[in-house]
Each structure stands twice: as structure tokens, then as C-alpha cells.
Design a protein around this motif. Structure first.
Motif, short mmCIF file in Angstrom:
data_model
loop_
_atom_site.label_atom_id
_atom_site.label_comp_id
_atom_site.label_asym_id
_atom_site.label_seq_id
_atom_site.Cartn_x
_atom_site.Cartn_y
_atom_site.Cartn_z
N LYS A 74 0.81 -1.22 0.00
CA LYS A 74 0.00 0.00 0.00
C LYS A 74 0.84 1.27 0.00
N ASP A 103 -4.93 -5.86 -0.14
CA ASP A 103 -5.28 -5.41 1.21
C ASP A 103 -6.76 -5.78 1.45
N SER A 104 -7.06 -6.38 2.60
CA SER A 104 -8.38 -7.00 2.78
C SER A 104 -9.52 -5.98 2.65
N GLU A 105 -9.31 -4.77 3.18
CA GLU A 105 -10.37 -3.75 3.12
C GLU A 105 -10.65 -3.35 1.67
N ASN A 132 -1.84 2.31 10.00
CA ASN A 132 -2.24 1.43 8.90
C ASN A 132 -3.57 1.88 8.29
N LYS A 133 -4.51 2.27 9.13
CA LYS A 133 -5.81 2.69 8.61
C LYS A 133 -5.67 4.01 7.86
N GLU A 155 -4.36 3.26 4.60
CA GLU A 155 -5.42 2.63 3.80
C GLU A 155 -6.45 3.64 3.29
MG MG Z 1 -5.72 -3.87 5.54
#
Ligand code: MG
Ligand code: NDP
Length: 389
Positions: free
Chosen positions: A129, A154-156, A221-222, A225
Motif C-alpha cells: 500500500k 489489502d483486505s479492506e 495502517n488505517k 489505507e
Molecule cells: Mg488492511
């Protein structure tokens, strides 16, 4: 032609990491769908050699040039080519021997090979990311110019991507990025002031590489993201909302103009978004455990505490202001996390380093790629000086 028989040739950049090894697990059970053509490692020559002996790629890259001879000696008799050094990553990225790059190097180091691969028309499955945080405008522009798909790992973002299948004509009102909250959810600064590396490395729901694990504990991290989502889905900052969801069952959601919300759910296991990105547009049957709604009764949601987890506020600021600020923030964060992992600074000092660096490096509204490279270097030097690394 029967599409079932086409084997995708995969290059895994960062094959020795958490994402890289899980991708190899996915490929190992699907030998009729994928072939491994390129593997790259930075330091871990032993695992790289093991992986190469098992998956028989066309070539491997070992970042640390001192390890070249050892890797070469282990693989030469198998006909596997061996390259070494940072430059080799860019040279290999443009080779014809593969179709899709899984970008699974951690941090800024992954940027140049990804840009090279895109310029050469390679599809990208993107875990890294930080590449989008640093130079998302340039990367996505190049991807459009070269008609290259950038498929999130990335899972989101995989969740959002999956929610958008079949919705190309429909406007997104907003995306809701879910966050587990990390190991320190609900804690306040008086607690965080004392947390140690070992504690911060214990994530409740995911086992990941050390850098992203610390980023999850600080909520950086968020923040990364949010910026990743902006570029992947062409969103305005106000269309991106973060919500804490400690169980990590809903991986993220999309709200459309009619107020309808789609969510993608499942047990937290990175193999799922990895295999979705590798096999896209197909889904592959697997035997991974299933989520059972009858066994887990509650899913919780709450607002993030940005007063305590100030990295998320800093990242929101970088998202809103744009320019080279996300790049500067990312560089300072990489230095800060590196220092924290070596017990050189405390948990809360990471935020101070990032904030001071963001305040001190000159703002560039419309950076060129060279500007990004320079801003990254300046920010790293500034942050390292603060810490006296
Ligand atoms: Mg993630
Ligand atoms: P790891 O630290 O586990 O692995 C990183 C990989 O990159 C290793 O193969 C490592 O090689 C290689 N590498 C490290 N530094 C360099 C460098 N300077 N040059 C070239 N290669 C390098 O990280 P993760 O797998 O956890 O994360 C990879 C990326 O995916 C990150 O951007 C992360 O944010 C993202 N991501 C990860 C998730 C996860 O579950 N792990 C979830 C979502 C996103 P070696 O080990 O040989 O030194």
C-alpha cells in the motif's frame, strides 16, 4: 480458447514475507491455475532458496548482494537464474517471463519495481500500500495509460473492490473502511506511554509482517489505507470513513447514492483476498474455514479515538492536503517504526517524529516523480536526525 487451461505466470516481489508466503500457499494448491516465474527476497536467502527449489521459477532476486554466491550455488544446477541488488528488482520487473506481479515488498522499497511493471503493461496485485501512499496519482495515471489493472490485496480494499463488481455505472457515496483497532483498542495515552515492542507486535486478529503490525497498533495502517482507497477507487477524502470493528468479519463496505450498503465478509484470513486478486475475475473453491453466523452473536462498531491514536489524524490531514504530504508522512513513519522496533523510541514518540517531519519538509502541491523521490529522502533524513539514528 478454453480459458480454464490458461496458467497465469506470477512474479512475487517480496516472496519471503507474510503476504509472499501466503501467496505461495495459495499457488501450491492451485498448480493448474498459476505458475511461479519470479521470486524476490531482501535478506532471507535460506527461505528464498527453499521456495525456489519447491516452485521452480524462471529466476530469483536476492536484495543483499553479499548473499548472491550462496543463492547462485544452490540454484544453478536447477537452471534457475539468480540476480542480486536493488537495481535487479527494476530490471526483472520489465521482463517478459510473467503476466502478473504480486507487489508484496514492504514500504517505499517496492515503488520503483511496481512503476516499472506498470510501464511494461503487467497486471498488478497490490499488497504494498505504501506505493500508492507515496505516489498514488502517478501510479494510477500510468496504470490507466497502460491499461493495467491494479487489483487490491489489502483486505479492506479487496472488500470494496468485490462490492463494486457489477456497479461500474453507479456512483459511490462513500466507502466505510473497517479497522480492528489493534491490540490497544480502548487504551489511553497514559497506558500507551509504556507499551513495549513485544506487546505492540501482538495483533488480535491477523499475523502479519512487523511493520504493518506496528502500523495497526498505532492506527497508521488505517490512515495509509484511507489514502490507498482514495487512489484505487478515485474518491474524495470526504467519501472515506473509518469505523472500528474489532471482530474483523466485515472487511469493508460501500454505500451507494440510494443509501444501500454492500459489505464483504468472511473470517480474517489474508489468503482469501490474495487468491481473489490472483484469480480475478474468477473465484476459486477452497477448503478454508467458513464464518458461521450462528456461532458468533455480535459484531460491534465504534468511532476511532483519534485523540489517542493521533497517527490517524495525521494521516487524515495528509489525505486532505495531498501533494507530497502523504509521501513525507510515509517516509517519517517508516523511520519511526524502524526505530520503535529497535527499541530506540517509545510508542508515542513515533507520532511526534511523524508530526514534526510533516511540519518541516516543504510542501509541494503537484509533485513530479522526482519530487516524490526527493521528498522521501528529505523526510527520512529529517526523521532520522530527530531520533539520532
Ligand atoms: Mg488492511
Ligand atoms: P513482511 O515484512 O512480512 O515481508 C516483506 C517482504 O519484502 C519480504 O519478502 C522482504 O524480504 C521484502 N523486503 C523487505 N525490505 C525490502 C527492501 N528494502 N527491498 C526489497 N525487498 C524488501 O511484510 P508483509 O508481507 O506483512 O507486508 C508486505 C506488504 O503488504 C506491506 O506493504 C503491507 O502493508 C502489505 N499488507 C500486508 C498484510 C499482511 O497480512 N501481512 C495485509 C495487508 C497489506 P526478506 O524477508 O527476505 O528480508
Amino acid at each position: 480458447m478454453n480459458t480454464e487451461t490458461i496458467i497465469k505466470r506470477i512474479a512475487i516481489f517480496g516472496s519471503t514475507g507474510s503476504i509472499g508466503t501466503q501467496a505461495l500457499d495459495v499457488i501450491a494448491v492451485n498448480p493448474d491455475k498459476f505458475a511461479v516465474e519470479v521470486l524476490t527476497a531482501h535478506n532471507n536467502d535460506e527461505l528464498l532458496v527453499q521456495q525456489a527449489l519447491r516452485f521452480n521459477p524462471n529466476l530469483v532476486v536476492i536484495g543483499d548482494e553479499k548473499k548472491y554466491t550462496r543463492v547462485k550455488e544452490a540454484l544453478v544446477s536447477k537452471g534457475i537464474k539468480v540476480f542480486a541488488g536493488e537495481k535487479a528488482l527494476e530490471e526483472v520487473a520489465v521482463m517478459d517471463c510473467y503476466d502478473l506481479m504480486l507487489a508484496a515488498i514492504v514500504g517505499y522499497a517496492g515503488l520503483r519495481p511496481v512503476l516499472k511493471a506498470i510501464s511494461n503493461g503487467k497486471a498488478i496485485a497490490l499488497a504494498n500500500k505504501e506505493t500508492l501512499v507515496v505516489a498514488g496519482d502517478i501510479m494510477m495515471r500510468k496504470a490507466v495509460e497502460n491499461r493495467v489493472p491494479v487489483i487490491p490485496v489489502d483486505s479492506e480494499h479487496s472488500a470494496i473492490f468485490q462490492c463494486l463488481v457489477g456497479e461500474t455505472r453507479n456512483r459511490i457515496e462513500k466507502v466505510i473502511l473497517t479497522a480492528s483497532g489493534g491490540p490497544f483498542l480502548g487504551r489511553k495515552p497514559n497506558y500507551l506511554v509504556n507499551v513495549k515492542r513485544e506487546h505492540a507486535l501482538q495483533h488480535p486478529n491477523w499475523t502479519m509482517g512487523p511493520k504493518i503490525t506496528i502500523d495497526s497498533a498505532t492506527l497508521m495502517n488505517k490512515g495509509l489505507e484511507m489514502i490507498e482507497a482514495k487512489w484505487l477507487f478515485n474518491l474524495k477524502p470526504e467519501q472515506i470513513q473509518v469505523v472500528i470493528h474489532p471482530q474483523s468479519i466485515i472487511h469493508s463496505m460501500v454505500q451507494f447514492e440510494d443509501g444501500s450498503i454492500k459489505a464483504q465478509m468472511g473470517l480474517p484470513d489474508m489468503k482469501l483476498p490474495i487468491q481473489y486478486a490472483l484469480a480475478f475475475p474468477k473465484r476459486i473453491r477452497n477448503d478454508m474455514p467458513r464464518y458461521d453466523f450462528r456461532k458468533v452473536s455480535t459484531l460491534n462498531f465504534e468511532e476511532p479515538d483519534v485523540k489517542t491514536f493521533r497517527n490517524l489524524a495525521l494521516a487524515t490531514d495528509a489525505l486532505n492536503k495531498g501533494g507530497n504530504l502523504p509521501c513525507v508522512m510515509n517516509a517519517a513513519n517508516e523511520i519511526a517504526v524502524f526505530a520503535f522496533l529497535r527499541n530506540r523510541i517509545s510508542f508515542l514518540e513515533m507520532t511526534d517524529v511523524i508530526e514534526k517531519t510533516m511540519q518541516n519538509i516543504s510542501f509541494i502541491e503537484k509533485p513530479t516523480l522526482e519530487d516524490y523521490f526527493e521528498s522521501d529522502g528529505e523526510a527520512r533524513n529529517f526523521a532520522a536526525d530527530l531520533i539520532k539514528l
